[in-house]
Design an enzyme around this catalytic site. Structure first.
Site, mmCIF file in Angstrom:
data_model
loop_
_atom_site.group_PDB
_atom_site.id
_atom_site.type_symbol
_atom_site.label_atom_id
_atom_site.label_comp_id
_atom_site.label_asym_id
_atom_site.label_seq_id
_atom_site.Cartn_x
_atom_site.Cartn_y
_atom_site.Cartn_z
ATOM 1 N N ASP A 100 0.964 -0.900 -0.180
ATOM 2 C CA ASP A 100 -0.207 0.090 0.217
ATOM 3 C C ASP A 100 1.150 1.517 -0.151
ATOM 4 O OD1 ASP A 100 -2.573 1.159 0.811
ATOM 5 O OD2 ASP A 100 -1.509 2.113 2.039
ATOM 6 N N GLU A 113 0.801 -0.533 -5.303
ATOM 7 C CA GLU A 113 0.242 0.431 -5.508
ATOM 8 C C GLU A 113 0.459 1.896 -5.150
ATOM 9 O OE1 GLU A 113 -3.897 2.935 -3.593
ATOM 10 O OE2 GLU A 113 -1.893 2.091 -2.544
#
Length: 834
Positions: free
Chosen positions: A503, A556
């Site tokens: 993330d 990401e």
């Protein structure tokens, strides 16, 4: 060899139970013919018991019975309250004699004032050098710190010796023994007596290699040496507690086993590593604990274990001693998953927020439903939003406090293993969202863990995450990198996770991320790249791929950083080696394509490039096409609600978009609820609107039709290598027409490595186009429709091609032949060679 730091005090080189010389005096002392020395000890203890009890600590040290008795007999040097001689068998082993008179010096067994103060204030770095049993001139001194105890007695074989009460929980005694015996402690509290091993008689539990690797920041199995581990040490069962706190003046263990008073459980510092350790005998699975840390300024803080592998259910915050007994049944899956790399394999992902997918279900209950549902829909993988422990459910798991513990909201760590195992046995891979970018400021967790910045950067501007009010990790500190790299391995090795979706990578890579001028400092080259974060990501990826075959890491990353999925040892134009990820989320495709789809069809011709631009850079990285949770919350509306038009047109647009997405180069990811066209935004409080699929609901067929399409897309996708084998190879794609803006038409071919094609045509206007000519190769005798998103069973108008479509020798779009198709309104059609 097990290391013994200088601060660990005097210990026998071998465990006590292996020292016959230490045990022999006990047998002799308890024989029928008690030695004169032992008789003297008993007589002395009986006559002076009352006086010793009333003595102050300093008075006891200055005028101890040992000093008074020095001129009489050596055996009277102990301030022990009483010695109980017991009968033993006549064949007792001959005992070692008491220390010879010439070696006896008046020694006070009581803890001296300086050590006493440090132990009581929680600032002693070497409690084992003071507490426990230690050979001294004249015998062996025993010392114990047991707050609230009424009495402490040493038990060794048949000999029991009650130690002198020195006040404030300290007990001591000097016995005229030739060596340290094997012994236990009888601790008397009001209303109860406990017999236990002495935690301060044990050697350190960590070896030299472990400490060296921790100090170097290279311990790839850090979770096996730090934290709380039930174990057998020197023949005794208990739990080893270890924690990294280099700035602490002292660390103690508090928990249910000591009524949350750590005074009697100080830990020892293991050299310069910053690691503190204590083996506590007699406790194990299920005990709650925290570390009581004395900060550099003398204040104290109670902290959860950074490497706790199990926690209490939030909002409770204690760590729990645990060990796994789970037996895996996914060996076949693990062997098979490394056969084909992810970027050359079918990879269709269903994203799930476990607590809300079916609210109220535990890990084991989810294991009875989730694998079957995902397998029925044909997805190859699930992606779990963060499962690591987090205090605030509204963060969806993205503000982690327990990096090594699956959230206790849904069960135990072994329960989570059961869920992963069930998914594997159903043929479903498991990807987990992993959050190494930042952590929350909760005062019981990582923030200023030992009183100073430790896991976070020491520069406040570098430490504070500007978007989320959290703290960023200090990626330049080797121990912090070790904590995170080992954490990635931990989930893959201990829980058989098949992939880590990392993330917020962009927030890690740039020093100026969400910061204004003056709020950040350039790197050593004057640039804005966070070189520490780059090095960390490279190390993490290289280590994971080396140790865990078949695992994939996914970034990401929302910018155009060069080489996200390039190998770490291959440098790009920027001079950096690749970050080493296996796949990257294509945020650009997601943003552009959703922007296009949100326009009314009549306006789409002005935005045609938003659907075609992705092919300009489609092969710059190995991409995943994500329609994730981030796109269906906070006012962004659900996927079907983003579409223009009435309810029929919204569903038609959605179906056409999904058909386009599944045919586009790259892997697919779809968030839960979007597979059946949920109209409302997702909420972690109640999850998907499953009632939309209730047969008693009037519009159930509309939602079931979209779900049936998703199932068929996955089925055809999985059986059509042209749609996935060449995802990262430009030769696997060719535009047929990418410029038919006036018609809202996109047509392209996908090729397998052997040249087998699939033709995908998306028509995103709300009209039927008869005999629309599409160019095709001339070596395919006929084309068969395998997917048509307008089919009646999906809720469409059923404008389909039931019969094979034969090409005509009329060139079109640069191809020598063409087919005439009836294009359904707002639909995508796939055709394969018949």
């Amino acid at each position: 060899m097990t290391p013994r730091p200088e601060s660990s005090g005097s210990h026998p080189e071998q465990p006590a139970e292996r020292q016959p010389a230490a045990a022999e005096p006990v047998k002799k002392a308890t024989a029928k013919k008690t030695t004169a020395a032992a008789k003297a000890v008993a007589k002395k203890a009986a006559t002076e018991k009352a006086t010793v009890k009333k003595a102050a600590v300093k008075k006891a040290a200055a005028k101890s019975p040992a000093k008074k008795a020095a001129k009489k007999t050596p055996a009277k040097k102990t301030p022990a309250k009483k010695t109980t001689a017991r009968k033993t068998a006549s064949k007792a082993t001959p005992a070692a004699q008491p220390a010879p008179p010439e070696m006896e010096i008046a020694v006070s067994p009581a803890v001296d004032a300086a050590d006493r103060e440090r132990l009581l204030s929680g600032t002693h770095h070497a409690p084992h050098s003071v507490l426990g049993a230690h050979p001294v001139p004249g015998g062996v001194v025993f010392r114990a710190l047991r707050p609230y105890a009424l009495a402490v007695t040493v038990v060794s074989g048949g000999l029991t010796v009650e130690l002198h009460d020195d006040g404030d929980g300290f007990f001591s005694g000097l016995l005229p023994l030739g060596g340290v015996p094997a012994y236990r402690l009888l601790v008397t509290y009001e209303g109860t007596v406990q017999e236990t091993e002495d935690a301060y008689r044990f050697l350190p539990t960590l070896g030299e290699l472990d400490l060296h690797l921790i100090g170097e920041g290279r311990h790839e199995e850090l979770w096996t040496v730090l934290g709380a581990h039930p174990m057998t040490h020197q023949g005794v069962t208990g739990t080893r507690f270890t924690v990294w706190a280099p700035n602490a003046r002292g660390v103690r263990v508090s928990g249910t086993f000591n009524f949350w008073d750590g005074t009697g459980f100080p830990m020892r510092s293991l050299g310069s590593t910053g690691v503190w350790e204590l083996f506590v005998p007699g406790i194990g699975e299920g005990e709650l604990y925290k570390f009581e840390i004395t900060r550099p300024d003398g204040s104290r803080t109670l902290r959860a274990d950074p490497l706790a592998r199990r926690t209490e259910v939030p909002p409770a915050t204690s760590s729990i001693v645990t060990s796994s007994v789970y037996e895996w049944g996914d060996a076949e899956w693990l062997e098979r998953r490394a056969e084909v790399p992810a970027h050359r394999a079918p990879f269709s992902v269903y994203e799930v927020h476990l607590p809300s997918w079916r609210p109220g279900l535990t890990y084991r209950q989810l294991a009875e439903q989730l694998p079957a549902y995902v397998k029925d829909l044909g997805f190859t993988h699930v992606e779990l939003m963060p499962v690591a422990e987090h205090p605030f459910g509204g963060s969806w798991g993205y503000q982690v406090t327990g990096f090594y513990a699956p959230t206790a909201r849904l069960g135990t760590p072994d329960d989570f293993r059961y869920l992963v195992d069930a998914l594997h046995r159903a043929g479903i891979g498991v990807i987990m969202d992993w959050v190494p970018a930042h952590f929350p400021r909760d005062e019981w967790a990582l923030a200023e863990f030992d009183g100073r910045p430790l896991y976070e950067h020491e520069d406040p501007l570098r430490a504070a995450h500007p978007d989320w009010g959290t703290l960023e990790f200090d990626f330049g500190r080797r121990e912090v990198r070790n904590f995170l790299v080992a954490n990635a391995l931990y989930w893959c090795e201990e829980f058989h996770i098949d992939g880590l979706r990392v993330d917020a990578v962009a927030s890690m890579l740039y020093l100026d991320y969400s910061r204004e001028p003056g709020q950040w400092t350039p790197n050593e080259h004057g640039g804005r790249e966070n070189l520490d974060a780059v090095a960390f990501l490279q190390e993490m990826n290289a280590t994971v791929y080396r140790r865990v075959p078949g695992v994939v890491t996914i970034a990401e990353e929302s910018t155009a950083w060069d080489g996200v999925t390039r190998a770490t040892h291959h440098k790009g134009p920027s001079g950096f080696g690749g970050l080493g990820f296996g796949l990257k989320w294509n945020m650009g495709w997601m943003h552009d394509s959703l922007q296009y789809m949100s326009h009314e069809p009549v306006h789409r011709r002005y935005h045609h490039g938003e659907m075609t631009f992705s092919m300009v850079y489609a092969y710059s990285e190995n991409y995943v096409l994500p329609i994730s949770h981030d796109e269906v919350v906070h006012g962004k509306r659900s996927l079907v609600s983003k579409m223009p038009g009435d309810w029929w047109q919204q569903r038609a647009n959605l179906r056409a978009y999904l058909g386009f997405m599944w045919a586009h180069p790259g892997k697919q990811l779809l968030f839960m609820g979007q597979e059946f066209a949920q109209g409302a935004e997702w909420s972690e409080a109640h999850g998907p609107d499953w009632w939309l699929l209730d047969p008693n609901y009037g519009a159930e067929a509309d939602h079931r039709g979209v779900r049936d399409l998703v199932r068929d897309l996955n089925t055809v996708y999985g059986h059509t290598p042209a749609l996935w084998r060449g995802d990262t190879d430009p030769s696997g794609f060719r535009w047929v027409t990418g410029d038919a803006a006036e018609d809202n038409v996109f047509a392209f071919l996908r090729y397998d490595s052997d040249g087998s094609p699939l033709l995908a045509v998306s028509h995103l206007a709300p009209v039927v186009r008869q005999d629309y000519r599409i160019g095709v190769p001339d070596d395919v005798p006929a084309w068969h429709e395998v997917v048509n998103t307008d089919a009646g069973r999906y809720g469409g108008g059923d404008v389909i091609h039931p019969d094979p479509v034969k090409p005509e020798p009329q060139g079109r779009h640069g191809f020598p032949a063409s087919v005439r198709l009836t294009l359904p309104p707002l639909a995508t059609v796939w055709l394969r060679p018949a």
